[in-house]
Design a protein around this motif. Structure first.
Motif, short mmCIF file in Angstrom:
data_model
loop_
_atom_site.label_atom_id
_atom_site.label_comp_id
_atom_site.label_asym_id
_atom_site.label_seq_id
_atom_site.Cartn_x
_atom_site.Cartn_y
_atom_site.Cartn_z
N HIS A 1 -48.34 29.61 -13.68
CA HIS A 1 -47.20 29.26 -14.54
C HIS A 1 -47.53 29.63 -15.99
CE1 HIS A 1 -44.33 26.75 -16.78
NE2 HIS A 1 -43.54 27.06 -15.77
N TYR B 1 -47.42 28.07 -18.62
CA TYR B 1 -48.04 27.03 -19.46
C TYR B 1 -49.54 26.93 -19.19
CZ TYR B 1 -43.40 24.86 -20.38
OH TYR B 1 -42.11 24.59 -20.76
N ASP C 1 -42.03 31.72 -14.60
CA ASP C 1 -41.44 30.36 -14.60
C ASP C 1 -41.38 29.82 -13.17
OD1 ASP C 1 -39.24 31.63 -13.48
OD2 ASP C 1 -37.87 31.17 -15.12
N SER C 2 -40.87 28.61 -13.03
CA SER C 2 -40.87 27.96 -11.72
C SER C 2 -40.06 28.74 -10.68
CB SER C 2 -40.26 26.57 -11.80
OG SER C 2 -40.74 25.87 -12.85
N MET D 1 -45.40 22.13 -7.94
CA MET D 1 -45.24 23.59 -7.76
C MET D 1 -46.00 24.04 -6.52
SD MET D 1 -45.48 24.98 -11.67
CE MET D 1 -44.19 24.53 -12.84
N TYR E 1 -33.95 18.65 -9.86
CA TYR E 1 -34.77 19.63 -10.58
C TYR E 1 -36.01 19.85 -9.71
CZ TYR E 1 -36.99 21.46 -14.92
OH TYR E 1 -37.58 22.23 -15.89
N ASN F 1 -38.88 20.02 -10.50
CA ASN F 1 -39.93 19.09 -10.96
C ASN F 1 -39.71 17.73 -10.30
OD1 ASN F 1 -39.76 21.28 -12.82
ND2 ASN F 1 -40.78 20.09 -14.39
N THR G 1 -33.96 25.04 -10.88
CA THR G 1 -35.02 25.12 -11.89
C THR G 1 -34.32 25.19 -13.25
OG1 THR G 1 -35.14 27.51 -12.09
CG2 THR G 1 -36.38 26.53 -10.27
N SER G 2 -35.09 25.26 -14.31
CA SER G 2 -34.44 25.29 -15.62
C SER G 2 -33.69 26.61 -15.83
CB SER G 2 -35.46 25.06 -16.73
OG SER G 2 -36.47 26.01 -16.66
N HIS H 1 -41.92 17.73 -24.04
CA HIS H 1 -40.76 18.31 -24.73
C HIS H 1 -40.05 17.29 -25.63
CE1 HIS H 1 -41.36 21.60 -21.90
NE2 HIS H 1 -40.81 22.32 -22.86
N HIS I 1 -36.65 25.15 -24.81
CA HIS I 1 -36.55 24.82 -23.39
C HIS I 1 -35.51 23.71 -23.21
CE1 HIS I 1 -37.73 23.73 -19.31
NE2 HIS I 1 -38.34 24.91 -19.26
N GLU J 1 -35.44 21.14 -21.50
CA GLU J 1 -35.95 19.77 -21.32
C GLU J 1 -35.98 19.02 -22.66
OE1 GLU J 1 -39.75 19.90 -19.36
OE2 GLU J 1 -38.91 20.90 -17.62
N SER K 1 -35.32 28.88 -19.77
CA SER K 1 -36.59 28.57 -19.10
C SER K 1 -37.73 29.28 -19.82
CB SER K 1 -36.54 29.03 -17.64
OG SER K 1 -36.68 30.44 -17.60
N THR K 2 -38.95 29.01 -19.41
CA THR K 2 -40.11 29.63 -20.05
C THR K 2 -40.02 31.16 -19.99
OG1 THR K 2 -41.27 29.24 -17.99
CG2 THR K 2 -41.67 27.69 -19.74
P1 13P Z 1 -39.79 26.52 -16.17
O1 13P Z 1 -38.90 26.37 -15.00
O2 13P Z 1 -39.08 26.98 -17.39
O3 13P Z 1 -40.96 27.36 -15.82
O4 13P Z 1 -40.33 25.09 -16.60
C1 13P Z 1 -41.16 24.32 -15.83
C2 13P Z 1 -41.60 23.13 -16.54
O5 13P Z 1 -42.30 22.31 -16.04
C3 13P Z 1 -41.13 22.96 -17.91
O6 13P Z 1 -41.67 21.83 -18.47
#
Ligand code: 13P
Ligand code: SF4
Length: 300
Positions: free
Chosen positions: A20, A22, A36-37, A60, A108, A110, A124-125, A171, A194, A196, A210-211
């Motif tokens: 990912h 991050y 991203d996710s 994930m 989501y 997550n 996802t975002s 966030h 983002h 979030e 998203s990221t």
């Molecule tokens: P993304 O879907 O943008 O990768 O974000 C995942 C996430 O955990 C953001 O905090």
């Protein structure tokens, strides 16, 4: 060298490493796919490898296992959880649903496998707006992230999004006044955020995504300066990939401590010793897969 040892073991075990954006940036040097996710779950569905090492957080890796139950999936460091995904359990989801009967439930990504197993569709975002829109309904329930849910509502006409009160602590550290101050400090910089984040933070931004979408926006646009309102990993990668542009993390402490748990050493150890394998109960997994597959179907 650790990196070469990982690449050698990866080949021997027919493994792929998904990372990912991050994650600690050195993980990109051994990863097959970074993103991203949504991208990573699509890659987990496509790969022919026998083993998936998921350099990300627990949900994930769990999602990858649900998508590819025959593959062995490993999380480099078991302390790598997502605080938001742990804010709702099955009992809390059932209570949320019982207070709002006969409304489709979007979760989501997550979230835990158990929660996914009792939701109608995942998102996802990067695709949340598209997913909610695809339901053709005037009302949806959304969990666990209240901020992403409200962001989706703001992007659609005539859809009411009732949200569960979950959130991302990382966030939420970003305040509207941080955006105002950063805009003053870095004149003419574009603000990329983002979803979030707080609603007011999103409103003050030039782009919300998203990221991966944030990274794509910064790479494709001609502007030279960007304020980044998401986790530090995105800034680290943008600085590496776009040396001719300037990137400013909105404030110093925007770091997801859980995402940073995974190290190259952890990756080496799980590849070598096959520890930290992820398992999901078969019944839960089948039901959660429906929820994830509905999303992948909308986004293919
Ligand atoms: P993304 O879907 O943008 O990768 O974000 C995942 C996430 O955990 C953001 O905090
Ligand atoms: Fe979870 Fe927030 Fe970390 Fe993303 S940044 S993994 S939502 S705690």
């Amino acid at each position: 060298m650790l990196k070469d040892d990982i690449l050698k073991l990866k080949k021997e075990k027919n493994a792929v490493i998904l990372g990912h954006c991050y994650q600690n940036i050195e993980i990109d040097e051994v990863a097959d796919f970074v993103g991203d996710s949504l991208y990573l779950s699509q890659m987990a569905a496509k790969t022919n490898a026998d083993v998936i090492i998921f350099a990300g957080v627990y949900f994930m890796a769990q999602t990858a296992k649900i998508i590819s139950p025959k593959k062995r999936v490993f999380l480099p460091n078991m302390n790598s959880g997502c605080l938001m995904s742990d804010m709702i359990n099955l009992e809390q989801l059932r209570e949320f649903k019982s207070q709002n009967k006969n409304i489709p439930v979007v979760c989501y990504v997550n979230s835990t496998a158990e929660v996914k197993s009792e939701c109608d569709i995942c998102c996802t975002s990067s695709n949340a707006v598209k997913i909610v829109n695809s339901l053709n309904t005037s009302e949806v329930l959304f969990c666990p992230d209240t901020y992403l849910g409200k962001w989706v509502e703001s992007q659609l006409d005539n859809v009411k999004v009732k949200t569960y009160p979950g959130f991302c602590p990382t966030h939420l550290r970003i305040k509207p006044e941080d955006i105002v101050a950063a805009k003053e400090k870095y004149d003419n910089a574009k603000v990329l955020t983002h979803p979030e984040c707080h609603k007011e933070v999103c409103k003050l931004s030039d782009f919300v995504g998203s990221t991966s979408q944030i990274m794509q926006y910064a790479k494709e646009n001609n502007d030279k300066k960007y304020i980044i309102a998401t986790e530090k990993g995105v800034v680290d990668r943008l600085k590496r990939d776009c040396p001719d542009k300037e990137f400013f993390l909105i404030k110093d402490n925007i770091v997801c401590p859980n995402m940073k748990q995974n190290t190259l050493e952890d990756i080496y150890n799980v590849l070598k010793n096959e520890t930290n394998e992820i398992f999901v109960d078969e019944n839960i997994s089948k039901k959660a897969l429906n929820c994830i597959n509905r999303m992948l179907e909308v986004c293919k």
